[in-house]
Design a protein around this motif. Structure first.
Motif, PDB file in Angstrom:
ATOM      1  N   PRO A  77       0.802  -1.235   0.000  1.00 32.57           N
ATOM      2  CA  PRO A  77       0.000   0.000   0.000  1.00 32.57           C
ATOM      3  C   PRO A  77       0.834   1.285   0.000  1.00 32.57           C
ATOM      4  O   PRO A  77       0.323   2.347  -0.309  1.00 32.57           O
ATOM      5  N   GLU A  78       2.115   1.190   0.347  1.00 33.68           N
ATOM      6  CA  GLU A  78       2.967   2.378   0.424  1.00 33.68           C
ATOM      7  C   GLU A  78       3.860   2.546  -0.798  1.00 33.68           C
ATOM      8  O   GLU A  78       4.648   3.481  -0.874  1.00 33.68           O
ATOM      9  N   ARG A  79       3.754   1.663  -1.755  1.00 27.69           N
ATOM     10  CA  ARG A  79       4.641   1.700  -2.916  1.00 27.69           C
ATOM     11  C   ARG A  79       4.217   2.751  -3.920  1.00 27.69           C
ATOM     12  O   ARG A  79       3.045   2.996  -4.129  1.00 27.69           O
ATOM     13  N   SER A  80       5.212   3.292  -4.559  1.00 24.95           N
ATOM     14  CA  SER A  80       4.997   4.239  -5.644  1.00 24.95           C
ATOM     15  C   SER A  80       4.989   3.470  -6.957  1.00 24.95           C
ATOM     16  O   SER A  80       5.783   2.544  -7.150  1.00 24.95           O
ATOM     17  N   LEU A  81       4.113   3.854  -7.844  1.00 19.68           N
ATOM     18  CA  LEU A  81       4.084   3.213  -9.160  1.00 19.68           C
ATOM     19  C   LEU A  81       5.279   3.626 -10.016  1.00 19.68           C
ATOM     20  O   LEU A  81       5.679   2.920 -10.931  1.00 19.68           O
ATOM     21  N   HIS A 111       1.857  -7.539   6.991  1.00 19.83           N
ATOM     22  CA  HIS A 111       2.556  -6.245   6.953  1.00 19.83           C
ATOM     23  C   HIS A 111       2.887  -5.865   5.513  1.00 19.83           C
ATOM     24  O   HIS A 111       2.785  -4.694   5.134  1.00 19.83           O
ATOM     25  N   PHE A 112       3.293  -6.836   4.711  1.00 24.21           N
ATOM     26  CA  PHE A 112       3.648  -6.590   3.315  1.00 24.21           C
ATOM     27  C   PHE A 112       2.430  -6.159   2.498  1.00 24.21           C
ATOM     28  O   PHE A 112       2.477  -5.201   1.744  1.00 24.21           O
ATOM     29  N   VAL A 113       1.317  -6.871   2.678  1.00 25.10           N
ATOM     30  CA  VAL A 113       0.131  -6.658   1.856  1.00 25.10           C
ATOM     31  C   VAL A 113      -0.748  -5.530   2.391  1.00 25.10           C
ATOM     32  O   VAL A 113      -1.420  -4.850   1.629  1.00 25.10           O
ATOM     33  N   GLY A 114      -0.725  -5.339   3.716  1.00 21.61           N
ATOM     34  CA  GLY A 114      -1.591  -4.340   4.317  1.00 21.61           C
ATOM     35  C   GLY A 114      -2.896  -4.918   4.822  1.00 21.61           C
ATOM     36  O   GLY A 114      -3.880  -4.199   4.984  1.00 21.61           O
ATOM     37  N   PHE A 115      -2.919  -6.246   5.087  1.00 21.55           N
ATOM     38  CA  PHE A 115      -4.115  -6.862   5.670  1.00 21.55           C
ATOM     39  C   PHE A 115      -4.390  -6.250   7.034  1.00 21.55           C
ATOM     40  O   PHE A 115      -3.469  -5.983   7.802  1.00 21.55           O
ATOM     41  N   ASP A 116      -5.668  -6.069   7.356  1.00 15.26           N
ATOM     42  CA  ASP A 116      -6.030  -5.655   8.707  1.00 15.26           C
ATOM     43  C   ASP A 116      -6.443  -6.899   9.510  1.00 15.26           C
ATOM     44  O   ASP A 116      -6.453  -8.019   8.988  1.00 15.26           O
ATOM     45  N   ASP A 117      -6.760  -6.704  10.786  1.00 12.84           N
ATOM     46  CA  ASP A 117      -7.098  -7.823  11.671  1.00 12.84           C
ATOM     47  C   ASP A 117      -8.312  -8.599  11.178  1.00 12.84           C
ATOM     48  O   ASP A 117      -8.351  -9.829  11.290  1.00 12.84           O
TER      49      ASP A 117
END
Length: 129
Positions: A69-73, A114-120
């Protein structure tokens, strides 16, 4: 005697890690295609400091990289995404091989989150809540 298992060789621990990965549902395991799994005896002081953890923190694993989710295209990541699994803390915590496999599975899924941005809620939907 604490009842804890003897330490595994690096090769035997690697086999346990592979067994744990095989238990992860494919919907989550598919993300590992782009992540390196590294097995280390313990987290280094430098890694703990870099991640903002106190030196006495007990870690089973940690994700290093830039979460999706924090990556720049336009700016690709400079370093590969890595999940570090720490053998000694896991072995010290677990009392059986089955518990070790389970803890490694949980640790890897947590780090994939953490990598993908999954929530609980998303983790819980896969049975890792």
């Amino acid at each position: 005697m604490t009842g804890r298992r003897p330490k595994l060789s690096h090769e035997a621990f690697d086999r346990v890690v592979k067994e744990a990965i095989a238990r992860i549902p494919q919907e989550i395991r598919g993300y590992l295609d782009n992540i390196l799994i590294s097995v280390l005896p313990d987290p280094s002081r430098d890694l703990l400091e870099e991640m903002g953890f106190p030196p006495d923190e007990v870690l089973f694993g940690v994700y290093t990289g830039i979460p999706l989710p924090e990556r720049s295209l336009t700016d690709p990541p400079l370093y590969p995404d890595i999940i570090h699994i720490f053998q000694n803390p896991l072995e010290d915590f677990c009392r059986s091989r089955e518990e070790l496999v389970e803890e490694i599975e949980i640790t890897i899924v947590h780090e994939i989150a953490h990598f993908v941005g999954f929530d609980d809620d998303e983790l819980e939907s896969f049975g890792y809540g």
